[in-house]
Design a protein around this motif. Sequence first.
Motif, PDB file in Angstrom:
ATOM      1  N   THR A   1      25.749  39.467  56.478  1.00 23.80           N
ATOM      2  CA  THR A   1      24.948  40.545  57.046  1.00 23.80           C
ATOM      3  C   THR A   1      25.622  41.898  56.864  1.00 23.80           C
ATOM      4  O   THR A   1      24.972  42.903  56.544  1.00 23.80           O
ATOM      5  CB  THR A   1      24.705  40.286  58.542  1.00 23.80           C
ATOM      6  OG1 THR A   1      23.914  39.098  58.693  1.00 23.80           O
ATOM      7  CG2 THR A   1      23.982  41.455  59.196  1.00 23.80           C
TER       8      THR A   1
ATOM      9  N   ILE B   1      13.521  46.768  59.811  1.00 24.29           N
ATOM     10  CA  ILE B   1      13.820  46.532  61.226  1.00 24.29           C
ATOM     11  C   ILE B   1      13.207  45.205  61.684  1.00 24.29           C
ATOM     12  O   ILE B   1      13.864  44.387  62.343  1.00 24.29           O
ATOM     13  CB  ILE B   1      13.307  47.701  62.092  1.00 24.29           C
ATOM     14  CG1 ILE B   1      14.060  48.990  61.730  1.00 24.29           C
ATOM     15  CG2 ILE B   1      13.476  47.386  63.569  1.00 24.29           C
ATOM     16  CD1 ILE B   1      13.532  50.230  62.421  1.00 24.29           C
TER      17      ILE B   1
ATOM     18  N   ALA C   1      15.110  42.396  60.135  1.00 24.64           N
ATOM     19  CA  ALA C   1      16.415  42.208  60.765  1.00 24.64           C
ATOM     20  C   ALA C   1      16.299  41.311  61.987  1.00 24.64           C
ATOM     21  O   ALA C   1      17.131  40.414  62.207  1.00 24.64           O
ATOM     22  CB  ALA C   1      17.013  43.555  61.148  1.00 24.64           C
ATOM     23  N   PHE C   2      15.271  41.528  62.786  1.00 24.06           N
ATOM     24  CA  PHE C   2      15.097  40.698  63.976  1.00 24.06           C
ATOM     25  C   PHE C   2      14.660  39.278  63.611  1.00 24.06           C
ATOM     26  O   PHE C   2      15.024  38.324  64.302  1.00 24.06           O
ATOM     27  CB  PHE C   2      14.085  41.351  64.928  1.00 24.06           C
ATOM     28  CG  PHE C   2      14.680  42.435  65.775  1.00 24.06           C
ATOM     29  CD1 PHE C   2      15.275  42.136  66.986  1.00 24.06           C
ATOM     30  CD2 PHE C   2      14.663  43.758  65.350  1.00 24.06           C
ATOM     31  CE1 PHE C   2      15.842  43.140  67.768  1.00 24.06           C
ATOM     32  CE2 PHE C   2      15.227  44.769  66.118  1.00 24.06           C
ATOM     33  CZ  PHE C   2      15.820  44.457  67.330  1.00 24.06           C
TER      34      PHE C   2
ATOM     35  N   ALA D   1      17.850  37.588  62.470  1.00 19.59           N
ATOM     36  CA  ALA D   1      18.688  37.325  63.635  1.00 19.59           C
ATOM     37  C   ALA D   1      18.170  36.136  64.440  1.00 19.59           C
ATOM     38  O   ALA D   1      18.951  35.325  64.940  1.00 19.59           O
ATOM     39  CB  ALA D   1      18.754  38.565  64.518  1.00 19.59           C
TER      40      ALA D   1
ATOM     41  N   GLN E   1      20.750  37.719  69.447  1.00 17.75           N
ATOM     42  CA  GLN E   1      19.859  38.125  68.360  1.00 17.75           C
ATOM     43  C   GLN E   1      19.878  39.639  68.186  1.00 17.75           C
ATOM     44  O   GLN E   1      19.910  40.145  67.052  1.00 17.75           O
ATOM     45  CB  GLN E   1      18.440  37.632  68.656  1.00 17.75           C
ATOM     46  CG  GLN E   1      18.308  36.121  68.601  1.00 17.75           C
ATOM     47  CD  GLN E   1      16.945  35.633  69.069  1.00 17.75           C
ATOM     48  OE1 GLN E   1      16.037  36.427  69.303  1.00 17.75           O
ATOM     49  NE2 GLN E   1      16.797  34.322  69.215  1.00 17.75           N
ATOM     50  N   VAL E   2      19.869  40.363  69.291  1.00 13.94           N
ATOM     51  CA  VAL E   2      19.946  41.825  69.227  1.00 13.94           C
ATOM     52  C   VAL E   2      21.280  42.260  68.641  1.00 13.94           C
ATOM     53  O   VAL E   2      21.356  43.215  67.863  1.00 13.94           O
ATOM     54  CB  VAL E   2      19.739  42.441  70.624  1.00 13.94           C
ATOM     55  CG1 VAL E   2      20.025  43.947  70.608  1.00 13.94           C
ATOM     56  CG2 VAL E   2      18.314  42.186  71.112  1.00 13.94           C
TER      57      VAL E   2
ATOM     58  N   ALA F   1      20.733  41.838  64.917  1.00 11.78           N
ATOM     59  CA  ALA F   1      19.653  42.632  64.336  1.00 11.78           C
ATOM     60  C   ALA F   1      19.984  44.121  64.303  1.00 11.78           C
ATOM     61  O   ALA F   1      19.738  44.799  63.294  1.00 11.78           O
ATOM     62  CB  ALA F   1      18.359  42.397  65.114  1.00 11.78           C
TER      63      ALA F   1
ATOM     64  N   LEU G   1      22.513  44.966  61.640  1.00 12.70           N
ATOM     65  CA  LEU G   1      21.866  44.803  60.341  1.00 12.70           C
ATOM     66  C   LEU G   1      21.037  46.027  59.988  1.00 12.70           C
ATOM     67  O   LEU G   1      21.087  46.533  58.851  1.00 12.70           O
ATOM     68  CB  LEU G   1      20.993  43.542  60.364  1.00 12.70           C
ATOM     69  CG  LEU G   1      20.261  43.170  59.072  1.00 12.70           C
ATOM     70  CD1 LEU G   1      21.242  43.022  57.920  1.00 12.70           C
ATOM     71  CD2 LEU G   1      19.465  41.888  59.270  1.00 12.70           C
ATOM     72  N   TRP G   2      20.294  46.531  60.932  1.00 12.58           N
ATOM     73  CA  TRP G   2      19.494  47.739  60.704  1.00 12.58           C
ATOM     74  C   TRP G   2      20.388  48.954  60.458  1.00 12.58           C
ATOM     75  O   TRP G   2      20.176  49.730  59.515  1.00 12.58           O
ATOM     76  CB  TRP G   2      18.585  47.987  61.908  1.00 12.58           C
ATOM     77  CG  TRP G   2      17.964  49.348  61.926  1.00 12.58           C
ATOM     78  CD1 TRP G   2      17.369  50.001  60.885  1.00 12.58           C
ATOM     79  CD2 TRP G   2      17.923  50.259  63.034  1.00 12.58           C
ATOM     80  NE1 TRP G   2      16.935  51.244  61.282  1.00 12.58           N
ATOM     81  CE2 TRP G   2      17.257  51.423  62.589  1.00 12.58           C
ATOM     82  CE3 TRP G   2      18.344  50.182  64.354  1.00 12.58           C
ATOM     83  CZ2 TRP G   2      17.046  52.517  63.437  1.00 12.58           C
ATOM     84  CZ3 TRP G   2      18.128  51.262  65.191  1.00 12.58           C
ATOM     85  CH2 TRP G   2      17.483  52.401  64.721  1.00 12.58           C
TER      86      TRP G   2
END
Length: 248
Positions: free
Chosen positions: A166, A195, A198-199, A202, A213-214, A217, A220-221
């Motif tokens: 990632t 975006i 990314a989620f 995740a 997960q957040v 994510a 990653l963004w």
Amino acid sequence: MTDSQPLLAHLIELRTRLVRALIGLGLMFLGLFHWSGDIYHLLAKPLMQVLPAGAHMIATDVTTPFFVPMKVTMMVAFVLALPNTLYQIWAFVAPGLYAHEKRLIVPLIISSVLLFITGMAFAYFLVFPVVFGFMSAVTPEGVSMMTDIDNYLSFVLGMFIAFGITFEVPVVVVLLVRFGIVDIAKLKEARPYVIVGAFIVAAVVTPPDVLSQVMLAVPLWLLFELGVVVAGWIGKSETTRANAKDAA
């Protein structure tokens, strides 16, 4: 016979570089072998810290207590031996590269390694405590949370790889722009999809709690945004250099 000589020379050079890379890895592993138990305990620390008092991990196979620390030590040896491994790769491919390709590849290799290690560190120091704390908190009353050490190693390695890859997003973005596959404007237009993607990524690679997960994510963004900025900066630098050359 003349045509086969260059190929044979390349194969011999490739073999030499592979042997040197393996020797470097082997020497690093032998140097760490004595501390394999300590290295495993360091890897297990994020989980052990959240287990209830008296709880511990288990080994369900006779050879697991020996082989799991060895695998962990090999993983650490691989990371520490990366400079030598990458140098051997560089020494093999560098003679066939143009000057401008060398200028691009060296910083990309260095940044790729640093970003991958940063991703692993992010997982270890920030994500693991959150994930294991969540798992410990939701364990039903009367159930002992005692995972097998081999399963724990597989989970940790999977997370290391997921976060390491990632964190390579800026490198991927720079390469896509550098080779003309996509331009900066298109990347900016694709931001909402990035975006959402990314989620989704995740949600697939992390445990089923929202916080972890957040924690994948959002970086990653942000790393995508960093890649866009760096790619734009490189493009402006090359344009400035080309204009200066034309003016000269």
